[in-house]
Structure formats: C-alpha cells, structure tokens
Design an enzyme around this catalytic site. Structure first.
Site, short mmCIF file in Angstrom:
data_model
loop_
_atom_site.label_atom_id
_atom_site.label_comp_id
_atom_site.label_asym_id
_atom_site.label_seq_id
_atom_site.Cartn_x
_atom_site.Cartn_y
_atom_site.Cartn_z
N ARG A 108 9.38 -1.75 14.39
CA ARG A 108 10.53 -2.21 15.35
C ARG A 108 11.27 -1.09 15.89
O ARG A 108 11.54 -0.07 15.41
CB ARG A 108 11.10 -3.53 14.88
CG ARG A 108 11.97 -2.97 13.53
CD ARG A 108 13.09 -3.65 13.01
NE ARG A 108 13.69 -3.17 11.61
CZ ARG A 108 14.47 -2.22 11.61
NH1 ARG A 108 14.73 -1.37 12.50
NH2 ARG A 108 14.58 -1.86 10.20
N GLY A 109 12.17 -1.59 16.88
CA GLY A 109 13.10 -0.62 17.37
C GLY A 109 14.28 -0.59 16.43
O GLY A 109 14.42 -1.64 15.30
N ILE B 209 19.83 -7.08 14.38
CA ILE B 209 18.85 -7.56 15.15
C ILE B 209 17.91 -6.32 15.55
O ILE B 209 18.34 -5.14 15.65
CB ILE B 209 19.51 -7.99 16.67
CG1 ILE B 209 20.03 -9.28 16.34
CG2 ILE B 209 18.45 -7.95 17.72
CD1 ILE B 209 20.85 -9.81 17.72
N GLY B 210 16.72 -6.34 15.38
CA GLY B 210 15.60 -5.53 15.52
C GLY B 210 14.40 -6.08 15.97
O GLY B 210 13.75 -7.12 15.65
N CYS C 248 21.49 0.86 9.97
CA CYS C 248 21.40 0.59 11.34
C CYS C 248 22.04 2.01 11.85
O CYS C 248 22.56 2.08 13.12
CB CYS C 248 22.11 -0.28 11.98
SG CYS C 248 21.46 -2.14 11.54
#
Length: 247
Positions: A85-86, A161-162, A191
């Site tokens: 994921r990002g 959030i990813g 993060c």
C-alpha cells in the site's frame, strides 16, 4: 496553524448494487488477508464479485508501505510485513479495528484524493457517535484528535489510512485504534511522523469504553450514509476466515 483540507470534496458516487459487509472473529494472519484482498479485488475488477468491506483484527505486527524508510524501524518487536500500500510504517494489533475497503472507483468516480477524504470523513462521523471530535489535516493523512490536556498544539492520531489501487479497485483501508496497546507503536516511527507534538491515541486512551461491536455498528451506519447500502443479509460474523468466493 492547523489546516484541515476543508476544500476537499467528500462522498463517492453510489454503486448500483449493495456492498458486501463481512466481520471476521479472532486474529487474522496478515499474509492471509493480503492474499484474500488481492483475489477479491481482481474478481471485482473482472465484474464477477461484489464490492466488499472486511472488518477484522490482526495479531501484533508492523507493516511497511511503499514509502517506508529503513531508519523508521526503531526496534523489530513484531514481524514486519511488506504491505504494497501507500504510506510508511504502521502497527496493527488486537483492539484495533482494521477495515479493508474493496470498492470499484470506475463506478464511483476515479478521484483518489476524494476517495481518501471520504475514508477520513467516514471515520470522523463514526467517532462522533462516541463524542470524539476527529479531524483531518492537510499535511498528515488519517484522523486526528486535539489534545489540549497534553499541551498547546498537541494532537494524536486515532486512525491511520493506507490504500492501494489496482485496475481502479481499492485495497487496504483504515486502522482505527479502539483499545489497543499503544506502547507497541514505540518500535517504529508511525507513518513517518516524528514531530513530538503528534502522538497516538485510542478510544480507550480518551476515556471511551467502547467495544468492537459498537464500533462496527457506527461504521456501518456512517458507511451507508456516505457510500450507499450494504448487503445486510451478508452482514453476519464469520467464525473462521472466509474464502471470499468470486461469485
């Protein structure tokens, strides 16, 4: 000065069919979750499966996004997984509601920025059910809570959030801290945020005694307001990790 990205539009186009809603009991191995997500996302892209929201918990572990840096792993206290994921490094563990979001943006609007803002808005609205004021920030993805009790300009992240997008189908999603062990974050720079003004929190840390089933009810209610209906006949709890058949 706090910037809240108030100019970002939230809300996606409604799909014609309800979204499947699944809740898994127990701790789901991370590798299992990745494999099931990939399989289901491909089936959604091929038009042979419905969109899916999958709620679960993981055993304690760290995940590395595509922007993760080696020096941000301070101590390998738990297994480290490459997520695809990002984002950077984050933690998952018991007492954290992980929500994997598999939606088809070809049908809902091919706007990634709007999708991320809508995920944030979803969590903000769910938290409001428990009298917690979550907020978004221009320079920090996720949902944040002001902590004047800790000092001026102090804020804590309550939800990370990813995401990843393949063939315009979304993968990964949200991790909301309900009653997890916040000391487990000490092994990483969460993060990539190292500024001492910003920390981590959970509903329990904020003095909210909330159970996961209560969170799930709030999440489903606010999801339907933002994204559209879920398939209520498929909203039962899975005692075992589901195989997510394509049809």
């Amino acid at each position: 000065m706090i910037s809240a990205r108030d100019d970002v539009m939230v809300g996606l186009d409604r799909a014609a069919s309800p979204v499947e809603w699944r809740i898994s009991e127990g701790l789901v191995p991370y590798e299992t979750a990745l494999a099931l997500m990939d399989t289901r996302a491909a089936a959604i892209a091929d038009g042979v499966a419905s969109e899916l929201i999958w709620l679960l918990e993981h055993p304690p572990l760290y995940t590395a996004g595509t922007s993760a840096k080696a020096h941000e792993l301070i101590e390998a206290r738990f297994p480290l997984h490459s997520a695809g994921r990002g984002g950077q490094l984050t933690y998952h563990g018991p007492g954290q509601r992980v929500v994997y979001v598999m939606l088809d943006l070809k049908r809902r609007g091919q706007d990634v920025r709007r999708f991320v803002a809508t995920l944030e808005e979803w969590i903000i609205r769910a938290l409001a059910n428990f009298d917690v004021a979550g907020e978004r920030r221009a320079d920090r993805i996720g949902v944040w809570v002001r902590r004047p009790d800790k000092g001026a300009a102090r804020e804590d992240k309550i939800a990370a959030i990813g995401i990843r997008i393949k063939r315009w189908v979304t993968l990964h999603g949200v991790a909301l801290n309900v009653d997890c062990d916040l000391s487990h974050y000490a092994g990483i720079v969460p993060c990539g945020v190292s500024d001492p003004r910003y920390g981590l929190t959970s509903l329990a840390d904020l003095g909210r005694a909330v159970m996961l089933p209560e969170i799930d009810v709030a999440l489903r209610q606010e999801f339907e307001r933002l994204f559209g209906p879920v398939a209520r006949t498929q909203a039962a709890v899975d005692n075992l990790v589901p195989s997510f058949p394509a049809t």
